[in-house]
Design an enzyme around this catalytic site. Structure first.
Site, PDB file in Angstrom:
ATOM      1  N   HIS A   1       2.752   0.939  -5.212  1.00 26.83           N
ATOM      2  CA  HIS A   1       1.589   0.101  -4.870  1.00 26.83           C
ATOM      3  C   HIS A   1       1.622  -1.202  -5.682  1.00 26.83           C
ATOM      4  CE1 HIS A   1      -0.560   4.186  -4.173  1.00 26.83           C
ATOM      5  NE2 HIS A   1      -0.337   3.672  -2.982  1.00 26.83           N
TER       6      HIS A   1
ATOM      7  N   LYS B   1      -7.611  13.096   3.311  1.00 21.71           N
ATOM      8  CA  LYS B   1      -7.100  13.425   1.974  1.00 21.71           C
ATOM      9  C   LYS B   1      -8.235  13.837   1.046  1.00 21.71           C
ATOM     10  CE  LYS B   1      -3.183  10.178   1.949  1.00 21.71           C
ATOM     11  NZ  LYS B   1      -2.773   8.862   1.419  1.00 21.71           N
TER      12      LYS B   1
ATOM     13  N   SER C   1       1.467   8.982  -4.356  1.00 22.16           N
ATOM     14  CA  SER C   1       0.406   9.438  -5.271  1.00 22.16           C
ATOM     15  C   SER C   1       0.396  10.963  -5.334  1.00 22.16           C
ATOM     16  CB  SER C   1      -0.959   8.938  -4.792  1.00 22.16           C
ATOM     17  OG  SER C   1      -1.008   7.541  -4.798  1.00 22.16           O
TER      18      SER C   1
ATOM     19  N   ARG D   1       7.131   2.809   3.648  1.00 19.28           N
ATOM     20  CA  ARG D   1       8.257   3.521   3.012  1.00 19.28           C
ATOM     21  C   ARG D   1       9.187   4.007   4.116  1.00 19.28           C
ATOM     22  NH1 ARG D   1       4.455   7.383  -0.316  1.00 19.28           N
ATOM     23  NH2 ARG D   1       3.654   7.371   1.781  1.00 19.28           N
TER      24      ARG D   1
HETATM   25  O1  PNS Z   1      -3.463   5.077   0.940  1.00 19.74           O
HETATM   26  P1  PNS Z   1      -3.844   5.646   2.271  1.00 19.74           P
HETATM   27  O2  PNS Z   1      -4.522   6.993   2.117  1.00 19.74           O
HETATM   28  O3  PNS Z   1      -2.694   5.701   3.256  1.00 19.74           O
HETATM   29  O4  PNS Z   1      -4.920   4.617   2.896  1.00 19.74           O
HETATM   30  C1  PNS Z   1      -5.520   4.876   4.147  1.00 19.74           C
HETATM   31  C2  PNS Z   1      -6.815   4.063   4.262  1.00 19.74           C
HETATM   32  C3  PNS Z   1      -7.783   4.419   3.138  1.00 19.74           C
HETATM   33  C4  PNS Z   1      -6.487   2.570   4.215  1.00 19.74           C
HETATM   34  C5  PNS Z   1      -7.436   4.416   5.662  1.00 19.74           C
HETATM   35  O5  PNS Z   1      -7.751   5.780   5.709  1.00 19.74           O
HETATM   36  C6  PNS Z   1      -8.680   3.580   5.960  1.00 19.74           C
HETATM   37  O6  PNS Z   1      -8.572   2.456   6.399  1.00 19.74           O
HETATM   38  N1  PNS Z   1      -9.877   4.162   5.687  1.00 19.74           N
HETATM   39  C7  PNS Z   1     -11.142   3.461   5.932  1.00 19.74           C
HETATM   40  C8  PNS Z   1     -11.795   3.917   7.267  1.00 19.74           C
HETATM   41  C9  PNS Z   1     -11.086   3.227   8.414  1.00 19.74           C
HETATM   42  O7  PNS Z   1     -11.244   2.038   8.633  1.00 19.74           O
HETATM   43  N2  PNS Z   1     -10.245   4.021   9.086  1.00 19.74           N
HETATM   44  C10 PNS Z   1      -9.325   3.487  10.057  1.00 19.74           C
HETATM   45  C11 PNS Z   1      -9.822   3.547  11.462  1.00 19.74           C
HETATM   46  S1  PNS Z   1      -8.389   3.447  12.402  1.00 19.74           S
END
Ligand code: PNS
Length: 160
Positions: A17, A41, A128, A90
């Protein structure tokens, strides 16, 4: 002013990150790193803890701000007048999920583009989840997370 958002769970922030943050910050006038909720998660660190770790790690990097948000990414981008979402990619396995998210986010906010930065070779298999698994059993995580937060992560997660 071109504002980009780098969203993620950051549970915790890894060297992968951190590398994306440094590279993306060079491309925009401002980069907002935002801790968000990933419903699929189970987080180990609270949102405040994750924000605090990110602030320590990014202190001194120009143009970077750290924030958190518990709603939709597309909505947050609208509020912040951001034009771009940055994601690190990745292995090929990330691609389908990220592609789906990018399309959904653009549907929710047509002004929002997603760009992908390829992870460096040494971080291709860094996650992570791997950090947490190794730290729980007292394994070596120094090559996985920024030095400034390594001890805190190790102490916080180690099974006593
Ligand atoms: O590090 P991650 O877990 O891959 O990040 C994913 C994250 C947090 C960016 C994603 O789950 C997200 O955008 N969450 C906020 C809610 C949202 O907007 N969901 C997407 C709708 S398609």
């Amino acid at each position: 002013m071109k504002i980009a958002i780098y969203p993620g769970s950051f549970d915790p922030v890894t060297n992968g990150h951190f590398d994306i943050i440094k590279r993306a910050a060079k491309l925009f006038d401002k980069l907002v790193v935002v801790v968000m909720v990933n419903k699929s998660k189970q987080a180990s660190f609270s949102i405040d803890e994750r924000v605090e770790m990110l602030r320590r790690v990014t202190e001194g990097i120009p143009k970077v701000e750290v924030d958190s948000y518990t709603g939709l990414l597309a909505e947050y981008a609208r509020e912040r007048h951001a034009c771009t979402v940055v994601k690190g990619l990745r292995a090929v396995s990330d691609y389908e999920y990220e592609f789906q998210m990018a399309l959904a986010n653009r549907r929710l906010n047509p002004n929002l583009e997603t760009i992908f930065l390829p992870a460096r070779g040494e971080y291709q298999f860094l996650s992570s989840s791997a950090v947490k698994e190794i730290a729980r059993y007292g394994g070596e995580i120094s090559y996985m997370v920024p030095k400034i937060i390594e001890k805190d992560i190790a102490e916080r997660l180690k099974i006593k």
